[in-house]
Design an enzyme around this catalytic site. Structure first.
Site, PDB file in Angstrom:
ATOM      1  N   HIS A  37      15.289   7.679  -6.968  1.00 48.65           N
ATOM      2  CA  HIS A  37      16.047   7.292  -5.490  1.00 48.65           C
ATOM      3  C   HIS A  37      17.202   8.034  -5.250  1.00 48.65           C
ATOM      4  CE1 HIS A  37      13.727   3.806  -6.086  1.00 48.65           C
ATOM      5  NE2 HIS A  37      12.915   4.443  -5.460  1.00 48.65           N
ATOM      6  N   ASP A 150       5.049  10.576  -5.321  1.00 49.34           N
ATOM      7  CA  ASP A 150       4.212  10.272  -3.832  1.00 49.34           C
ATOM      8  C   ASP A 150       4.043  11.440  -3.162  1.00 49.34           C
ATOM      9  OD1 ASP A 150       3.851   8.028  -4.294  1.00 49.34           O
ATOM     10  OD2 ASP A 150       6.543   7.566  -3.706  1.00 49.34           O
ATOM     11  N   GLN A 153       2.172  10.431   0.713  1.00 50.29           N
ATOM     12  CA  GLN A 153       3.111  10.520   0.707  1.00 50.29           C
ATOM     13  C   GLN A 153       4.671  11.646   1.658  1.00 50.29           C
ATOM     14  OE1 GLN A 153       5.503   6.243   1.294  1.00 50.29           O
ATOM     15  NE2 GLN A 153       6.992   8.052   0.715  1.00 50.29           N
TER      16      GLN A 153
HETATM   17  O1  PAF Z   1       8.302   5.660  -0.580  1.00 56.41           O
HETATM   18  C1  PAF Z   1       8.511   4.386  -0.474  1.00 56.41           C
HETATM   19  O2  PAF Z   1       9.196   4.340  -0.919  1.00 56.41           O
HETATM   20  C2  PAF Z   1       7.782   3.570   0.699  1.00 56.41           C
HETATM   21  O3  PAF Z   1       6.385   4.162   1.176  1.00 56.41           O
HETATM   22  C3  PAF Z   1       8.751   3.762   2.261  1.00 56.41           C
HETATM   23  C4  PAF Z   1       8.786   5.632   2.791  1.00 56.41           C
HETATM   24  C5  PAF Z   1      10.167   3.520   2.121  1.00 56.41           C
HETATM   25  C6  PAF Z   1       8.429   3.184   3.428  1.00 56.41           C
HETATM   26  O4  PAF Z   1       7.189   2.147   3.459  1.00 56.41           O
END
Ligand code: PAF
Length: 279
Positions: A37, A150, A153
């Site tokens: 992050h 991810d 995603q």
């Molecule tokens: O990757 C994540 O932590 C979650 O899927 C996100 C993008 C914050 C959505 O809740």
């Protein structure tokens, strides 16, 4: 750094920044922040005038038997890290703030979510798309930052912003790993000592896959079989999937070529971990 919990507070601050002509970078997270992050936030810090991070464990993206209740949370540590990096605003809403009484609108996707994690977590991407769409409307960022760990995603969010004409540039950032290779994840905290050691089979298998591709393996079946065989050597590991798909469509491919995503999900004990590489 401000920490706010209501939509109205975010909107008020963002409006002021926009009026002053400032660009906004957004990093959506579920908290329990780690170096993965942090790398997204640093990237946002470099690229944008103001950085907003959200910390929200989104109930809508967890299936019935998944880890919503046990998902790790530590707002104080998260706020400290954000402050150090220079995040300007944390949005930390309660579920009731995001999903008010009578909530019944969703963002769903027909393609890209049938394979990989979408197959084993059928409601997951509906929850992710819905919450990210809402967060994008609340924060109205110029740029939004997502990790390549991810990868599905990332592809889904890119597709959603294109399909729904959202004027937001999606920036994908590389996977961040522990010194021994394990991809950083908030879920690594579930692993006991023995499982933590066993979890290295994921990054070892990624390295094997990359080596085979660099040596000229082009048949997806051959590559996947070799990777699966490597994982099966680890007694604590149980394969959910190992697949090669197109990075754009997330459909299975037969030939390994440019823009192919080789992705895996593996249970180590009860903990489901993911890792991947892009050719
Ligand atoms: O990757 C994540 O932590 C979650 O899927 C996100 C993008 C914050 C959505 O809740």
């Amino acid at each position: 750094m401000q920490i706010v919990s209501t939509v109205a507070e975010v909107q008020k601050q963002v409006k002021e920044w926009k009026k002053a002509g400032l660009t906004i970078g957004f990093v959506p997270t579920m908290g329990y922040l780690h170096e993965g992050h942090a790398s997204l936030m640093r990237c946002a810090r470099e690229k944008c005038d103001k950085v907003v991070a959200s910390i929200f464990v989104n109930p809508m993206q967890f299936g019935e038997n998944e880890d919503l209740d046990s998902y790790p949370r530590d707002l104080d540590a998260d706020a400290k890290l954000c402050e150090e990096i220079g995040v300007d605003l944390i949005f930390h809403p309660k579920a009731e703030e995001m999903y008010t009484d009578g909530f019944c609108s969703f963002v769903d996707m027909n393609g890209l979510t049938k394979e990989l994690c979408g197959k084993s977590r059928p409601i997951h991407f509906r929850g992710v798309c819905t919450v990210v769409c809402k967060l994008f409307h609340i924060v109205t960022p110029d740029y939004a930052f997502f990790g390549q760990k991810d990868a599905q995603q990332l592809a889904v969010i890119r597709r959603m912003t294109t399909d729904l004409n959202m004027d937001i540039e999606i920036v994908g950032c590389p996977i961040v790993r522990e010194a021994d290779g394990l991809a950083k994840s908030s879920r690594n905290t579930y692993l006991n000592e023995e499982e933590r050691r066993a979890a290295l089979v994921l990054s070892r298998t990624i390295a094997l896959g990359e080596k085979l591709v660099s040596e000229g393996v082009r048949d997806a079946g051959e590559l996947i079989s070799a990777m699966k065989a490597n994982i099966e050597k680890e007694p604590l590991a149980r394969i959910d999937y190992v697949e090669a798909v197109s990075m754009d469509t997330i459909e299975k491919v037969e030939t390994i070529e440019k823009n192919v995503l080789v992705a895996m999900a593996v249970f180590i004990g009860k903990t489901r971990l993911i890792d991947n590489f892009i050719v």
